[in-house]
Structures are given as C-alpha cells and as structure tokens.
Design an enzyme around this catalytic site. Structure first.
Site: not given
Ligand code: GLN
Length: 512
Positions: A82, A157, A181
């Site tokens: 990532k 994400s 994420s």
């Molecule tokens: N979807 C969650 C957010 O928008 C989690 C994101 C993540 O785990 N980085 O914060």
C-alpha cells in the site's frame, strides 16, 4: 510452468519452488507482471509499478541461489505495498497530492523485513488518500475497481492491495487497518485480510493516519499465506516504542491446529440491524455452521457499547489525523505551493494538496480537540473507547473468538455512496471495534452473493476476532474454515470486464 499456473501458486509454494530451483524468481515476476499488464488498464490497483527495482531484486535472488546462499521464507514472492508504506528511494505519497514527489530517505520496517525474507516488491498500491475511506473513491488519482466487477468499488482504504491480490497482479500485499481498511476490502474482493493486534507489527515506516488505531497487516489469497507474511512482519522493533515486546509464535503451525474445542462468540443483537444485507447474513450463518462442523461451539456474547463504536471512532481518528497531518506544511515533505508569506504557503499547499475527505477530517479533528469542545467530544470518546474495550474483555471470558460479518453489504457500485460520507462511515460498523480495543482480527472469504436483477454476484467475507496477541487462535479457526470450504479458490473473471458501463447491469453475474 506456464505463467497462469505460476500465478495460481500460493506465496508459500512460490518461495518453495524458488528455494528448490524449480522456478526462477525472474520467471515468477514475469508471470505476475504480465497479469498486471493485462488487468491494470481496468483495475488501476497500482499507483506505481516498480519494474526496475523488482527485476533487480528478482535477479539478486536467482543469483544468491546460484551462489548457494540460503534463501528466505518469501524468496521470490512478488508482493505489493500500500502506498503509505515507506520504501527507501521509492516515491511514496499515501495516495495524496501533498506528498507528490516525496522520495523517502530511509527504509520502513515492513519493506526491510519483507526484502530480508527474499520478497520482490512489485510497487505501490492505490488507496484512499491517507487511508481515509471505504471505497478508494477518496483519491485524486484513478479510483481502483473491483476485479469481480469493475463497476463496483474494491472497498477501502487498502482497495489497491485487495484488488491486486484478487486479480493476481501480486501474490500477496500489505495493507493498513485503522477501522477496517484491511478487512473490508479483502471481504469485497474475496481474499484474506489480517489485522494483527495493536503493537504486533511495527508502525515504523507506515505513514500515520490515527496512531492509536493504525496497524499494518497482510492481504493474501489464503490464510496460510497471510500467516507466512505475519511471521516475517511481527515482532518487536526498536524504531517503534508501541510495538509489543512479546515472542512471535509459529503462525503457520497454528494454522494446522484446527477449530475443535474453540468457543466462538456471536453478538446476535448486531445482526438484527436493518442495514444487514440478507446475502451477508446467509453467508455468515453458513460460516458459523462450517466452524461448528469443525468442532467449534457457539456462544452468545453481549457488547453493550457496540452501538457507540462508529461515533467514538470518528471522534478519535479525526483528532489523531488532524494532529498527524499537521506536518504536511509544504516545507518538509513533497509538494509546495510557494507564496509570499509562510502562512500563505501553508494555506495554498494544504488547500491544493488535500482532497475533500481529508479536509473534512482535519476540520472535525480540530473541532473535537478545541479547548471548549475537548471534554464533550475527545475526552468523552476516550472514555467510551475504554468501555468498548472492557466489553470485549468480558466477552472473551466466555469465548475464544468472536465472529461477525465484515461489511454489512456485499459491495456497492462506484459513485453509489461517494456523496454520502455518513453512509460510507457505516461500512465499518463490524470492523471498528477491533481497532478501538486493539484486538487481532481477520476477514476470510465466505462465498459469493447471488446475482439479482440489480446486482452481480460479489464476494462476501466473514470476520473472526481474538484477544490481543491471540493470532494463533484466530489463524487456527480461519484455516479450519478455509480447509472445509472452497471459497478462497474462487477467482474473478479473467480478463476483467470492461468498466465502461456506468450503471450496474441488471442480472449480471460475477461468478461465472
Ligand atoms: N473506513 C474507515 C475510515 O474511513 C477505516 C479506514 C482505515 O481503516 N484506514 O476511516
């Protein structure tokens, strides 16, 4: 071996072949690169393909073998990272324009450990900007598409990581998980995503979103591959003081332990919510039955504060993000829009460098930390976080694992939720608890939804959670589920469908 056969191998099998000399690392890399060449024009999973660096690394592995040197556990395995993982000398921007042009002058722990084990890093995978999102639509770049149907989001994400693994453009990947994420995109793309316990894996070299919640972890095609990557990543790191100084167990051995005798907790109340798609509920009940057949028993658990998890998370993560992202000032890293004064330079750089969701969170976080709102928001959220962690501790007195869905829906179309941040925030209702309480959690494939008139067949995941540092129990149950099912063997259509149709096609099936 044909390139298609190579891509079908597990990461463990690739490393074994490379160590034994029945495959060359360069030949493995070529197979995955050819798949990436074919899929990337539709999927956009990579922000950067490190072709030259990968070639050099693969040649070094082949050279080391020819010279008779011992090879590591991930010898020749193509792995994508990532974009928020720092790799020395490789453009790293956490999916943000504000870091455009930043070349890290140091090596992150994750890249160092993977390279040390012989992995070949294929490039930087796309993500929601600064890991804020659930769909990969929070990006100034081309949004990633779901390999099962490119009109659908891959989740977020770590959507680039999940899409690349599902499509076979790398054998495994790293993601990061602050509120879901790793697990949610793994679920939406039909692969395995493991969020280790807080502190199990170093955060040194992972660009911070919310430091008390962020964890790095593997996305892989099966549970044992995820265990093999965790084996390499886990363990204390002198460069991260929050990393837990506990011995690293043999995770691959845990995968063979089976689920017999394990008590699996189910929070029935959470399943009663109207937002839960019936296909997800069905796949979840089936997964519970599989675990029971493998010798696990089910128990009901209570999590009285679970309904407050999302609100708590969005107060805490925005507060931490607002302070973590203060460092992007146009002076120290990446992009700069120079203006006459320092203040104007900050403003112009941050105005142009961050996109809407990141700005929304900086504003929210700044608000909850203000002197006159701190007690009502940030302070209160810290207290509720403690109550949520206590709920889990009590629940785990009566069970070894807690099972739940991962995402309340099998997936959503590109554009369907991007204008509605609150609905988007609900994507993580089942995953956020593990981050607030620092638990270990995994998302494993649980089959495909039935195609309906409005929606194609899409992957569904099931989540298992374990107390902190109980990854061995988590992996034992996850592998037992996998050994009794074929869900992890399902592959998206190859080549991918075109993403040009803007509306989901009534009756389109993704399983064939
Ligand atoms: N979807 C969650 C957010 O928008 C989690 C994101 C993540 O785990 N980085 O914060």
């Amino acid at each position: 071996m044909t390139p298609n056969r190579i891509i079908e191998l597990s990461a463990r099998a690739i490393a074994r072949h490379v160590r034994e000399g029945s495959l060359r690392a360069t030949e493995v890399l070529e197979a995955f690169e050819a798949r990436a060449d074919a899929t990337e024009p539709v999927l956009h999973a990579y922000l950067l393909r490190a072709r030259d660096e990968a070639r050099t690394a693969a040649e070094a592995i082949d050279g080391a073998r020819a010279a008779g040197h011992p090879l590591g556990a991930l010898a020749g395995v193509p792995i994508g990272l990532k974009d928020l993982f720092v790799i020395e000398g490789m453009h790293t921007r956490a999916g943000s324009r504000i870091l455009e042009g930043w070349i890290p002058p140091y090596q992150g722990t994750h890249a160092a450990r993977l390279l040390g084990a012989g992995a070949v890093i294929t490039g930087k995978l796309a993500m929601d900007e600064f890991a804020m999102g659930s769909s990969n639509e929070n990006t100034p770049y081309e949004p990633v598409r779901n390999p099962w149907d490119p009109r659908y989001v891959p989740g977020g994400s770590s959507g680039g990581s999940a899409a690349a693994v599902a499509a076979g453009s790398c054998a495994a990947a790293l993601g990061s998980d602050t509120g879901g994420s790793i697990r949610q995109p793994a679920s939406l793309c039909g692969v395995v995503g493991l969020k280790p316990s807080y502190g199990r894996v170093s955060r040194h070299g992972m660009i911070a979103f919310a430091s008390s919640l962020d964890q790095a972890g593997p996305i892989a095609r099966d549970v044992r591959d995820a265990a093999a990557l965790l084996q390499v990543l886990a363990g204390p790191d002198p460069l991260d003081a929050t990393c837990v100084d506990a011995p690293v167990p043999d995770y691959l051995a845990s995968c063979d332990r089976g689920a017999a005798g394990l008590r699996v907790g189910v929070h029935r109340e959470a399943l009663a919510s109207e937002g839960l798609d019936p296909e997800v509920a069905k796949a979840f009940e089936h997964a519970l039955a599989v675990l029971q057949d493998a010798g696990a028993t089910l128990v009901d658990v209570e999590l009285p504060h679970a309904e407050h998890a999302i609100a708590t998370y969005y107060v805490l993560c925005t507060a931490e993000a607002a302070s973590n992202l203060a460092r992007y000032d146009g002076l120290r890293y990446g992009a700069r829009i120079a203006r006459a004064s320092l203040r104007e330079t900050y403003e112009a750089t941050r105005e142009a460098g961050f996109s809407a969701e990141v700005k929304r969170r900086i504003l929210l976080g700044t608000f909850v930390l203000r002197k006159d709102s701190y007690a009502a928001y940030y302070g209160q959220a810290q207290k509720v976080r403690r109550l949520i962690a206590r709920d889990y501790a009590r629940a785990f007195e009566g069970c070894d694992l807690i099972a739940s869905p991962v995402s309340p829906v099998p997936g959503f179309a590109v554009g369907e939720r991007s204008h509605d941040p609150l609905t988007m925030y609900l994507s993580d209702v089942f995953t956020i608890g593990a981050n607030l309480a620092g638990l270990a959690a995994i998302s494993i494939p649980a089959g495909l939804s039935a195609a309906t008139s409005g929606r194609p067949a899409l992957p569904i995941g099931v989540q298992l959670m374990a107390p902190a540092l109980q990854e061995p129990t988590l992996l034992a149950a996850a592998a037992a589920h996998e050994d009794a099912t074929d869900h992890h063997r399902l592959r998206p259509p190859d080549p991918p469908r075109s993403a040009t149709a803007s509306e989901p096609d009534p009756g389109a099936g993704g399983a064939s």
